[in-house]
Design a protein around this motif. Structure first.
Motif, PDB file in Angstrom:
ATOM      1  N   TYR A   1      -9.154   3.175   6.647  1.00 19.37           N
ATOM      2  CA  TYR A   1     -10.083   3.937   5.817  1.00 19.37           C
ATOM      3  C   TYR A   1     -11.485   3.958   6.407  1.00 19.37           C
ATOM      4  O   TYR A   1     -12.033   2.916   6.753  1.00 19.37           O
ATOM      5  CB  TYR A   1     -10.154   3.331   4.413  1.00 19.37           C
TER       6      TYR A   1
ATOM      7  N   ILE B   1     -14.155  -7.020  -5.279  1.00 18.61           N
ATOM      8  CA  ILE B   1     -13.370  -6.127  -4.413  1.00 18.61           C
ATOM      9  C   ILE B   1     -14.139  -5.832  -3.117  1.00 18.61           C
ATOM     10  O   ILE B   1     -13.565  -5.820  -2.026  1.00 18.61           O
ATOM     11  CB  ILE B   1     -12.998  -4.831  -5.168  1.00 18.61           C
TER      12      ILE B   1
ATOM     13  N   HIS C   1     -17.039   9.742  -3.740  1.00 15.53           N
ATOM     14  CA  HIS C   1     -18.226   8.895  -3.614  1.00 15.53           C
ATOM     15  C   HIS C   1     -19.208   9.470  -2.602  1.00 15.53           C
ATOM     16  O   HIS C   1     -18.852  10.308  -1.782  1.00 15.53           O
ATOM     17  CB  HIS C   1     -17.825   7.457  -3.278  1.00 15.53           C
TER      18      HIS C   1
ATOM     19  N   LEU D   1      -5.361   1.932  -5.172  1.00 18.61           N
ATOM     20  CA  LEU D   1      -5.768   0.760  -4.386  1.00 18.61           C
ATOM     21  C   LEU D   1      -6.696  -0.141  -5.201  1.00 18.61           C
ATOM     22  O   LEU D   1      -6.529  -1.370  -5.234  1.00 18.61           O
ATOM     23  CB  LEU D   1      -6.473   1.212  -3.094  1.00 18.61           C
TER      24      LEU D   1
ATOM     25  N   LEU E   1      -8.059   0.937 -14.586  1.00 21.20           N
ATOM     26  CA  LEU E   1      -9.336   1.336 -14.015  1.00 21.20           C
ATOM     27  C   LEU E   1     -10.275   1.849 -15.102  1.00 21.20           C
ATOM     28  O   LEU E   1     -11.460   1.517 -15.145  1.00 21.20           O
ATOM     29  CB  LEU E   1      -9.069   2.434 -12.980  1.00 21.20           C
TER      30      LEU E   1
ATOM     31  N   ASP F   1     -13.187   9.065   4.171  1.00 21.24           N
ATOM     32  CA  ASP F   1     -12.079   8.966   3.222  1.00 21.24           C
ATOM     33  C   ASP F   1     -12.593   8.674   1.812  1.00 21.24           C
ATOM     34  O   ASP F   1     -12.093   9.228   0.826  1.00 21.24           O
ATOM     35  CB  ASP F   1     -11.104   7.870   3.645  1.00 21.24           C
TER      36      ASP F   1
ATOM     37  N   CYS G   1      -5.991  -1.442   7.123  1.00 26.15           N
ATOM     38  CA  CYS G   1      -4.945  -2.122   6.356  1.00 26.15           C
ATOM     39  C   CYS G   1      -3.579  -1.711   6.891  1.00 26.15           C
ATOM     40  O   CYS G   1      -2.784  -1.075   6.209  1.00 26.15           O
ATOM     41  CB  CYS G   1      -5.079  -1.799   4.873  1.00 26.15           C
TER      42      CYS G   1
ATOM     43  N   MET H   1      -8.570  12.250  -2.021  1.00 22.44           N
ATOM     44  CA  MET H   1      -8.263  10.838  -1.769  1.00 22.44           C
ATOM     45  C   MET H   1      -8.358   9.994  -3.040  1.00 22.44           C
ATOM     46  O   MET H   1      -8.102   8.792  -3.006  1.00 22.44           O
ATOM     47  CB  MET H   1      -9.211  10.266  -0.715  1.00 22.44           C
ATOM     48  N   LEU H   2      -8.749  10.629  -4.158  1.00 23.00           N
ATOM     49  CA  LEU H   2      -8.964   9.844  -5.377  1.00 23.00           C
ATOM     50  C   LEU H   2      -7.710   9.126  -5.890  1.00 23.00           C
ATOM     51  O   LEU H   2      -7.787   7.938  -6.227  1.00 23.00           O
ATOM     52  CB  LEU H   2      -9.604  10.711  -6.476  1.00 23.00           C
TER      53      LEU H   2
ATOM     54  N   SER I   1     -10.388  -6.906   5.537  1.00 20.60           N
ATOM     55  CA  SER I   1      -9.740  -5.803   6.252  1.00 20.60           C
ATOM     56  C   SER I   1     -10.753  -4.971   7.052  1.00 20.60           C
ATOM     57  O   SER I   1     -10.379  -4.098   7.825  1.00 20.60           O
ATOM     58  CB  SER I   1      -8.991  -4.885   5.272  1.00 20.60           C
TER      59      SER I   1
ATOM     60  N   PHE J   1       0.809  -1.225   0.000  1.00 21.20           N
ATOM     61  CA  PHE J   1       0.000   0.000   0.000  1.00 21.20           C
ATOM     62  C   PHE J   1       0.842   1.275   0.000  1.00 21.20           C
ATOM     63  O   PHE J   1       0.402   2.321  -0.456  1.00 21.20           O
ATOM     64  CB  PHE J   1      -0.987   0.018   1.189  1.00 21.20           C
TER      65      PHE J   1
END
Ligand code: DZW
Length: 282
Positions: free
Chosen positions: A150, A126, A160, A88, A273, A154, A143, A81-82, A133, A29
């Motif tokens: 998170y 996912i 979102h 991730l 992505l 976050d 994590c 945080m994007l 976690s 991470f």
């Protein structure tokens, strides 16, 4: 029913596939672009007035020249945080692909069907794998260190909204309460992947065959390995989770489309992505 030798082997294969693709130490991470949390700092609270802020906070009486300090700083704060979340999720997609390739029957599908299944189920798998976690202690995905702990806020700083995040956290809590064995956890992810009704799937029969084999193995496993007191309705509850995942998937798609349109820095979204969830500018 009792577990056949072949079903035992299937479970062992899935558990090994999962262990090879889920690093519970989360040591990778630190390679993601770092999380940037709007921590209530003055810069953050005043993100809507970046120019006023910088003039008030310095002895200069001129506006900063670089355009990056103004509008972009404000917009960048919104989605601070994007980059971390996108890295991730992109990383997790790679792991899900690795997991899929080790499931008996997946590689035998044509590449087009492999892609259709992965595109449609990636976010659902996912969500499922992230339950490992998730902790009910504080409803966070923990994590490792605090940096990689998170919470809802976050994910909101990645763009979102609660229409996704509230049911997502509820889903995680209810999954935790099912207290699945590792065998059940990995079977559920495999069953989710092999859904014949995903858009674009050509060879639905082949996909359905594998899925039925997986569900039969899950039923047999629960019947003979799960303690009597809690196996009550467990299979039915697990199937219900698959339905809930569909609706989380749908809400995610909507919010992702919005985020990918809002994102000022197109580099925020890694190419994998964009391929999996869609590229609105393509
Ligand atoms: C800002 C960082 C917060 C991370 C919280 C992650 C919780 C989680 O639309 C996108 C593509 C930009 C983003 C899609 C994610 C939407 C929300 C969501 C979060 C959906 C599903 C899961 C999560 C997952 C947590 C982990 C994993 C991704 C696992 O693969 C590994 C570990 O368990 C953490």
């Amino acid at each position: 029913p009792q577990l056949l030798e072949e079903q035992e082997r299937l479970i062992a294969t899935l558990i090994e596939a999962h262990r090879k693709t889920y690093d519970a130490s989360y040591s990778d991470f630190s390679q993601f672009r770092p999380p940037k949390r709007g921590d209530g700092s003055p810069e953050c609270r005043n993100a809507t007035n970046p120019f006023l802020m910088s003039l008030l906070n310095s002895d200069m009486d001129e506006l900063p020249k670089a355009s990056a300090s103004g509008a972009e700083a404000a917009a960048g704060d919104e989605l601070s945080m994007l980059p971390h979340l996108a890295d991730l999720v992109s990383y997790s997609i790679q792991k899900v692909i690795g997991f899929a390739k080790m499931i008996p029957g997946f590689k035998e599908l044509c590449t087009e069907d492999q892609i259709s299944l992965l595109k449609a189920s990636a976010i659902e798998i996912i969500i499922l794998r992230s339950n490992e976690s998730f902790t009910m202690e504080d409803n966070s995905w923990t994590c490792g260190s605090n940096e990689f702990k998170y919470q809802i806020g976050d994910v909101m700083q990645a763009g979102h909204k609660l229409e996704l995040l509230e049911p997502l956290v509820k889903f995680q809590v209810n999954m935790k309460k099912l207290d699945l064995h590792e065998a059940e956890h990995v079977l559920l992810m495999a069953i989710c992947l092999f859904s014949p009704d995903r858009p674009g799937v050509q060879d639905r029969c082949r996909v359905e065959e594998v899925q039925e084999h997986l569900t039969e193995t899950l039923r047999a496993y629960i019947a003979c390995r799960h303690p009597l007191s809690c196996k009550h309705m467990l299979y039915a509850k697990m199937v219900e989770k698959l339905t809930e995942l569909r609706s989380l998937n749908e809400e995610h798609s909507k919010q992702y489309l919005q985020i990918s349109q809002d994102a000022v820095n197109k580099e925020d979204l890694p190419p994998l992505l964009l391929e999996v969830f869609g590229n609105p500018t393509a």
